[in-house]
Design an enzyme around this catalytic site. Structure first.
Site, PDB file in Angstrom:
ATOM      1  N   SER A 177      33.643  73.213 -33.240  1.00 36.65           N
ATOM      2  CA  SER A 177      34.798  73.365 -33.581  1.00 36.65           C
ATOM      3  C   SER A 177      35.668  72.366 -32.885  1.00 36.65           C
ATOM      4  O   SER A 177      35.507  71.092 -32.604  1.00 36.65           O
ATOM      5  CB  SER A 177      35.778  74.577 -33.841  1.00 36.65           C
ATOM      6  OG  SER A 177      36.654  74.632 -34.812  1.00 36.65           O
ATOM      7  N   ASP A 206      29.812  72.344 -36.622  1.00 39.38           N
ATOM      8  CA  ASP A 206      30.744  72.731 -37.839  1.00 39.38           C
ATOM      9  C   ASP A 206      31.985  72.089 -37.445  1.00 39.38           C
ATOM     10  O   ASP A 206      32.962  72.723 -37.642  1.00 39.38           O
ATOM     11  CB  ASP A 206      30.828  74.281 -37.960  1.00 39.38           C
ATOM     12  CG  ASP A 206      30.783  74.631 -39.512  1.00 39.38           C
ATOM     13  OD1 ASP A 206      30.136  73.942 -40.208  1.00 39.38           O
ATOM     14  OD2 ASP A 206      31.698  75.376 -39.576  1.00 39.38           O
ATOM     15  N   HIS A 393      31.771  80.158 -39.936  1.00 40.89           N
ATOM     16  CA  HIS A 393      32.203  78.976 -39.131  1.00 40.89           C
ATOM     17  C   HIS A 393      31.752  79.127 -37.643  1.00 40.89           C
ATOM     18  O   HIS A 393      31.328  77.947 -37.174  1.00 40.89           O
ATOM     19  CB  HIS A 393      33.590  78.862 -39.092  1.00 40.89           C
ATOM     20  CG  HIS A 393      34.311  77.633 -38.267  1.00 40.89           C
ATOM     21  ND1 HIS A 393      33.775  76.509 -38.094  1.00 40.89           N
ATOM     22  CD2 HIS A 393      35.127  77.579 -37.055  1.00 40.89           C
ATOM     23  CE1 HIS A 393      34.579  75.584 -37.480  1.00 40.89           C
ATOM     24  NE2 HIS A 393      35.240  76.469 -36.733  1.00 40.89           N
TER      25      HIS A 393
END
Length: 430
Positions: A177, A206, A393
């Site tokens: 992230s 991700d 996530h």
């Protein structure tokens, strides 16, 4: 139509019906008939049968179960960065490339704990996880100034403090992230002559520019829907699991303490010694009401009981009574960092595709995460892509074993490491 005579039913159906009628064998009794086990371990039900205990241990885990070393790196200006290291004797002796792990916004370096444990069982590896500024146990001046320039400068300073100029290992940047965005920008903007040439790999988890920017407009609402505090570390861990933020209880027990701090002294929960009272909170019961709050999420009362479910409840959240001070709050107020969000993701796809930082890989929770430039780049073979199913996530926490297999195969394929056991090499996604 007349009912089928009992005698003409198949034998297994007759047995099932008879067992159900007698309460012996047949269909299992309903879960609602059971009561929670008491402190002596006894339990009862309306039918008199002993039920299975449905309890989980939410006590936090120790960093030493996953890493070989913990250090607080003190810099000349007084800043102090918490790092966790893992390296086996073979990796150290052969000076293997260093897997530099950068966590996402709001997390800490302990988000990598389960992944590090898994990959160390597959291949020889050197891993270094850093608590970035404003996160975890790191203490710096102006910790809420989270621009890229500061992040890049921080990483430079930590690496130069750990390694001498002539002993800096080859580096594989790996980030999730926000940390993935920092890894991409660092591969382009690192100006240290002793570090930049040593970057040989880039792994991003991700985060893709297009979808990341699309999500920013909803991020404040997501953050406001979280509880503002917790009554104990164990309760925070349980919320992390039952709210569906993570699918892996083991990962929650090591990761969540790094995301909260004590209201009394501001210490990250990772560094707190648990009291006997906290240890007693290994399993907490809740009653989920059907009354939604202003964000459409159901609330949970801490004083009532309900049978626990093995599945995460996406509507699980904490009630925060007015004028009630919770002893633990979030380590960082992510809502106040909004002015930096766009900078993290600007030109991310372009920089990733043009990066000369060695072998590149993108790990995603779904192919729908790709934006236009990354889709074209993937079709042109500019990077390896791996899609992992049934994860959220936080992929490295939800399914650390699969991420470890993917990264171990990447390391061995590019001769950054040597396998320590036989394992199946995942086939790259198309």
């Amino acid at each position: 139509m007349d009912k089928m005579p009992y005698s003409t039913l198949p034998p297994h159906i007759r047995k099932l019906r008879a067992g159900s009628a007698s309460g012996i064998g047949g269909l299992p009794p309903r879960l609602s008939n059971f009561r929670r086990s008491n402190s002596s371990g006894s339990a009862s039900s309306s039918s008199g049968h002993r039920p299975f205990a449905i309890e989980r241990d939410y006590r936090p885990s120790k960093w030493s179960d996953y890493f070989t070393e913990k250090q607080d790196i003190k810099l000349d200006n007084g800043d102090q960065f918490r790092i966790y290291l893992h390296e086996d004797e073979s990796a150290r002796k052969n000076n293997l490339p260093l897997l530099l792990l950068l966590h996402g916004g709001g997390f800490s370096s302990l988000t990598w704990a389960c992944f590090v444990k898994s990959i160390s069982e597959l291949c020889h590896v050197r891993a270094l996880a850093i608590d970035l500024r404003g996160h975890g146990s790191t203490k710096v001046a102006n910790e809420n100034v989270l621009n890229l320039e500061n992040f890049i400068h921080d990483i430079d300073r930590v690496l130069l403090k750990l390694f001498s100029d002539d002993n800096i290992p080859e580096i594989i940047l790996m980030g999730h992230s926000m940390g993935g965005a920092i890894a991409v920008h660092y591969s382009e903007r690192c100006q240290q002559e002793t570090i930049a040439p040593r970057i040989v790999g880039l792994i991003v988890i991700d985060v893709v520019e297009g979808t990341a920017k699309d999500a920013l407009s909803h991020m404040q609402q997501v953050l406001r829907s979280r509880p503002s505090g917790f009554k104990s570390i164990e309760f925070a861990i349980e919320w992390y699991v039952r709210s569906g933020q993570v699918k892996n209880v083991e990962a929650a027990k090591i990761s969540m303490p790094g995301q909260i701090k004590s209201v009394d002294n501001g210490t990250c929960a990772t560094d707190l010694e648990l009291t006997s009272n906290q240890d007693q909170c290994s399993s907490i019961s809740h009653q989920i009401s059907n009354v939604p709050n202003q964000f459409g999420l159901s609330t949970v009362s801490e004083s009532e009981n309900v049978e626990e479910s093995n599945k995460a409840d996406s509507n699980f959240t904490l009630p925060l009574k007015p004028k009630t001070v919770q002893p633990y709050v979030w380590r960082i107020n992510l809502s106040e960092t909004e002015k930096y969000w766009s900078e993290w993701f600007n030109d991310l796809s372009k920089i990733f595709l043009s990066s000369k930082g060695g072998a590149k890989m993108l790990i995603l929770a779904g192919v729908d995460r790709l934006d236009g430039p990354m889709t074209v780049g993937q079709m042109q073979g500019k990077f390896q892509m791996q899609i992992l199913p049934k994860v959220g996530h936080t992929i490295q926490e939800d399914d650390p074993d699969s991420v470890a297999h993917v990264v171990a195969a990447y390391l061995v394929r590019h001769r950054f490491s040597v396998s320590s056991t036989d394992f199946d090499y995942p086939f790259p996604s198309c």
